[in-house]
Design a protein around this motif. Structure first.
Motif, PDB file in Angstrom:
ATOM      1  N   MET A   1      61.766 -11.427  31.276  1.00  0.00           N
ATOM      2  CA  MET A   1      63.156 -12.543  31.440  1.00  0.00           C
ATOM      3  C   MET A   1      64.474 -12.012  30.758  1.00  0.00           C
ATOM      4  SD  MET A   1      63.743 -16.393  31.526  1.00  0.00           S
ATOM      5  CE  MET A   1      62.110 -16.713  33.047  1.00  0.00           C
ATOM      6  N   ASP A   2      65.286 -11.775  31.436  1.00  0.00           N
ATOM      7  CA  ASP A   2      66.321 -11.852  31.176  1.00  0.00           C
ATOM      8  C   ASP A   2      67.511 -12.713  30.621  1.00  0.00           C
ATOM      9  OD1 ASP A   2      69.580 -10.541  30.202  1.00  0.00           O
ATOM     10  OD2 ASP A   2      69.428  -9.714  32.445  1.00  0.00           O
ATOM     11  N   SER A   3      67.071 -13.485  29.118  1.00  0.00           N
ATOM     12  CA  SER A   3      68.249 -14.387  28.269  1.00  0.00           C
ATOM     13  C   SER A   3      69.649 -13.962  28.118  1.00  0.00           C
ATOM     14  CB  SER A   3      67.534 -14.953  27.237  1.00  0.00           C
ATOM     15  OG  SER A   3      68.020 -13.897  26.785  1.00  0.00           O
ATOM     16  N   ASP A   4      69.912 -13.032  28.526  1.00  0.00           N
ATOM     17  CA  ASP A   4      71.301 -12.891  28.614  1.00  0.00           C
ATOM     18  C   ASP A   4      72.436 -13.410  30.020  1.00  0.00           C
ATOM     19  OD1 ASP A   4      70.973 -11.474  25.233  1.00  0.00           O
ATOM     20  OD2 ASP A   4      70.576 -10.089  26.666  1.00  0.00           O
ATOM     21  N   PHE A   5      71.354 -12.829  30.587  1.00  0.00           N
ATOM     22  CA  PHE A   5      72.198 -12.928  32.310  1.00  0.00           C
ATOM     23  C   PHE A   5      72.247 -15.010  32.204  1.00  0.00           C
ATOM     24  CE2 PHE A   5      71.036 -15.374  36.414  1.00  0.00           C
ATOM     25  CZ  PHE A   5      72.216 -14.282  37.202  1.00  0.00           C
ATOM     26  N   TYR A   6      71.510 -15.388  31.752  1.00  0.00           N
ATOM     27  CA  TYR A   6      71.208 -16.933  32.156  1.00  0.00           C
ATOM     28  C   TYR A   6      72.530 -17.917  30.693  1.00  0.00           C
ATOM     29  CZ  TYR A   6      67.785 -17.228  34.839  1.00  0.00           C
ATOM     30  OH  TYR A   6      66.438 -17.170  36.315  1.00  0.00           O
ATOM     31  N   LEU A   7      72.574 -17.110  29.585  1.00  0.00           N
ATOM     32  CA  LEU A   7      73.209 -17.276  28.632  1.00  0.00           C
ATOM     33  C   LEU A   7      74.725 -17.051  29.455  1.00  0.00           C
ATOM     34  CD1 LEU A   7      71.536 -15.984  25.371  1.00  0.00           C
ATOM     35  CD2 LEU A   7      72.433 -18.366  26.493  1.00  0.00           C
ATOM     36  N   ARG A   8      75.136 -15.512  30.008  1.00  0.00           N
ATOM     37  CA  ARG A   8      76.704 -15.692  31.114  1.00  0.00           C
ATOM     38  C   ARG A   8      76.691 -16.799  31.311  1.00  0.00           C
ATOM     39  NH1 ARG A   8      74.824 -10.328  30.370  1.00  0.00           N
ATOM     40  NH2 ARG A   8      74.088 -10.141  32.020  1.00  0.00           N
ATOM     41  N   LYS A   9      75.286 -17.249  32.384  1.00  0.00           N
ATOM     42  CA  LYS A   9      75.344 -18.347  33.159  1.00  0.00           C
ATOM     43  C   LYS A   9      75.962 -19.863  32.886  1.00  0.00           C
ATOM     44  CE  LYS A   9      74.961 -16.031  37.564  1.00  0.00           C
ATOM     45  NZ  LYS A   9      76.040 -16.272  38.572  1.00  0.00           N
ATOM     46  N   VAL A  10      75.648 -19.764  31.836  1.00  0.00           N
ATOM     47  CA  VAL A  10      75.999 -20.739  31.308  1.00  0.00           C
ATOM     48  C   VAL A  10      77.658 -21.424  31.352  1.00  0.00           C
ATOM     49  CG1 VAL A  10      76.014 -22.308  28.782  1.00  0.00           C
ATOM     50  CG2 VAL A  10      73.812 -21.591  30.015  1.00  0.00           C
ATOM     51  N   GLN A  11      78.309 -20.577  31.089  1.00  0.00           N
ATOM     52  CA  GLN A  11      79.656 -20.094  30.629  1.00  0.00           C
ATOM     53  C   GLN A  11      79.966 -20.582  32.165  1.00  0.00           C
ATOM     54  OE1 GLN A  11      80.746 -20.789  27.662  1.00  0.00           O
ATOM     55  NE2 GLN A  11      78.779 -20.411  27.182  1.00  0.00           N
ATOM     56  N   THR A  12      79.227 -20.201  32.846  1.00  0.00           N
ATOM     57  CA  THR A  12      80.079 -20.874  34.488  1.00  0.00           C
ATOM     58  C   THR A  12      80.076 -22.135  34.586  1.00  0.00           C
ATOM     59  OG1 THR A  12      78.447 -19.615  35.855  1.00  0.00           O
ATOM     60  CG2 THR A  12      80.172 -18.216  35.203  1.00  0.00           C
ATOM     61  N   LEU A  13      78.518 -22.756  34.234  1.00  0.00           N
ATOM     62  CA  LEU A  13      78.699 -23.777  34.537  1.00  0.00           C
ATOM     63  C   LEU A  13      80.027 -24.813  34.003  1.00  0.00           C
ATOM     64  CD1 LEU A  13      74.845 -24.135  33.230  1.00  0.00           C
ATOM     65  CD2 LEU A  13      75.718 -24.212  35.646  1.00  0.00           C
TER      66      LEU A  13
END
Length: 96
Positions: A1-13
């Motif tokens: 699982m790519d947690s970096d992808f989800y961490l970057r997506k948090v900033q778009t929320l």
């Protein structure tokens, strides 16, 4: 699982979407603990400026866990609520 992808997506929320996602993330036993621990600080930081939950926010949270409610949410779901719901749904699918 790519947690970096989800961490970057948090900033778009938006702050409200991050708060909804945080609430769902904390209550979901299907998401691995290490992923929750990685994402939670970013969601807490992002949601710190959010306003309190309203009625439709609670409906969005309920709709994520109860598919029968989801058919009603399209009528009132805001853009940020939909963004939070889709973010969590994506995270859940990848966790399986």
């Amino acid at each position: 699982m790519d947690s970096d992808f989800y961490l970057r997506k948090v900033q778009t929320l938006s702050p409200k979407a991050a708060k909804i996602a945080l609430r769902i993330l904390d209550a979901d036993p299907g998401i691995p603990v290490e992923l929750v621990l990685a994402l939670r600080p970013a969601l807490v930081d992002r949601s710190s400026e959010s306003s309190p939950f309203g009625t439709t926010d609670w409906m969005t949270i309920a709709a994520i866990d109860r598919p029968a409610i989801r058919r009603f949410t399209d009528r009132f779901e805001s853009r940020e609520q939909r963004h939070a719901r889709l973010w969590v749904s994506s995270l859940r699918q990848e966790a399986l």
